[in-house]
Design a protein around this motif. Structure first.
Motif, mmCIF file in Angstrom:
data_model
loop_
_atom_site.group_PDB
_atom_site.id
_atom_site.type_symbol
_atom_site.label_atom_id
_atom_site.label_comp_id
_atom_site.label_asym_id
_atom_site.label_seq_id
_atom_site.Cartn_x
_atom_site.Cartn_y
_atom_site.Cartn_z
ATOM 1 N N TRP A 1 0.898 -1.290 -0.086
ATOM 2 C CA TRP A 1 0.038 -0.235 0.014
ATOM 3 C C TRP A 1 0.810 1.273 -0.083
ATOM 4 C CZ3 TRP A 1 -2.234 2.882 4.757
ATOM 5 C CH2 TRP A 1 -3.278 3.934 4.298
ATOM 6 N N LEU A 2 1.270 1.586 1.145
ATOM 7 C CA LEU A 2 2.358 2.960 1.292
ATOM 8 C C LEU A 2 3.605 2.414 0.992
ATOM 9 C CD1 LEU A 2 0.746 4.924 4.288
ATOM 10 C CD2 LEU A 2 0.317 5.341 1.928
ATOM 11 N N LYS A 3 3.734 1.416 1.150
ATOM 12 C CA LYS A 3 5.191 0.699 1.094
ATOM 13 C C LYS A 3 5.173 -0.677 0.242
ATOM 14 C CE LYS A 3 6.554 -0.096 5.380
ATOM 15 N NZ LYS A 3 7.398 -0.049 6.673
ATOM 16 N N THR A 4 5.887 -1.440 -0.388
ATOM 17 C CA THR A 4 6.242 -2.365 -1.017
ATOM 18 C C THR A 4 5.926 -3.429 0.019
ATOM 19 O OG1 THR A 4 8.819 -3.019 -0.784
ATOM 20 C CG2 THR A 4 8.037 -1.588 -2.703
ATOM 21 N N VAL A 5 5.672 -4.819 -0.466
ATOM 22 C CA VAL A 5 5.588 -5.942 0.317
ATOM 23 C C VAL A 5 6.964 -6.092 0.994
ATOM 24 C CG1 VAL A 5 5.314 -8.321 -0.019
ATOM 25 C CG2 VAL A 5 4.006 -6.820 -1.375
ATOM 26 N N ASP A 6 7.982 -6.160 0.421
ATOM 27 C CA ASP A 6 9.255 -6.249 1.209
ATOM 28 C C ASP A 6 9.448 -5.388 2.147
ATOM 29 O OD1 ASP A 6 10.168 -8.328 -0.364
ATOM 30 O OD2 ASP A 6 11.123 -7.247 -1.706
ATOM 31 N N GLN A 7 8.958 -3.951 2.297
ATOM 32 C CA GLN A 7 9.282 -3.068 3.174
ATOM 33 C C GLN A 7 8.379 -3.443 4.233
ATOM 34 O OE1 GLN A 7 8.667 0.231 0.524
ATOM 35 N NE2 GLN A 7 10.837 0.668 0.407
#
Length: 224
Positions: free
Chosen positions: A54-60
């Motif tokens: 959402w606001l970040k990537t899946v990894d983040q």
């Protein structure tokens, strides 16, 4: 086939009350603590709501990077939940987003995996919804909804068996709800679904009329 819709966060569920002696190694509804019949029993349900991007990537999101954008690190949620469940047998937890759980599971030792399997078999760690993510409803094609739930269901069944089968839909954050999703959930075999975003006027009226719970006939073609 109909599906029970509950639009509230005060959930009379089966978690946390220490008054019922359940059978050993039981899961599902057999693991529910019914509470005391002569009292108002309030159950606090600890659960996840982890955006699969959402606001970040899946990894983040998983590793906790870019905390300047949002403070979120899913791997530590799972680490602490399992530790807390082991420490206190009265605790319960429900987990939703299989995309993150699958990733965490594959990084665990055999000892941790065995512990998690026992928690699932005891009904103390429960999976609900069971999809790879909590999908949006308004603009999502039904094939994608079916496919992403199938992916999550297959992992749960192959890894944990029947005790991990989700029985409840969990749509607490999509912006709007569709009749088609309720119909699909009924056909998936869910006993009900919880959703959390509802127009404030609708919610106020349901509070006044005590109709926060309802039966939604999502499709005239489903029959009984």
């Amino acid at each position: 086939m109909y599906i029970l819709i509950v639009v509230t966060f005060i959930i009379a569920a089966c978690y946390g009350a220490p008054y019922k002696v359940k059978p050993f190694n039981s899961c599902g509804y057999e693991a529910c603590n019914l509470g005391q019949p002569d009292k108002l029993n309030v159950h606090l349900v600890a659960h996840t709501h982890d955006d699969v991007g959402w606001l970040k990537t899946v990894d983040q999101y998983y590793y906790g990077a870019r905390s300047d954008i949002q403070r979120a690190s899913v791997q530590y949620i799972l680490d602490s939940v399992i530790e807390s469940l082991v420490q206190n047998p009265e605790r319960r937890f429900i987990y939703v987003e299989i995309a993150f759980f699958w990733r965490w599971w594959n990084q665990q030792s055999q000892e941790i995996q065995d512990t998690v399997k026992q928690l699932v078999n005891d009904g103390r760690l429960e999976f609900i919804s069971g999809g790879w993510c909590m999908n949006d409803e308004g603009a999502t094609h039904y094939n994608s909804i079916i496919d992403q739930h199938t992916l999550g269901f297959q992992f749960l069944n192959d890894t944990f068996g029947e005790c991990a089968r989700p029985k409840i839909g969990w749509q607490i954050d999509p912006f709007g709800h569709s009749r088609e999703v309720a119909s699909l959930f009924a056909q998936m075999g869910f006993d009900g679904t919880f959703f959390g975003r509802v127009d404030y006027q609708d919610k106020d009226q349901r509070n006044k009329t005590k109709t926060m719970e309802m039966i939604w006939k999502a499709s005239a073609n489903l029959g009984q």
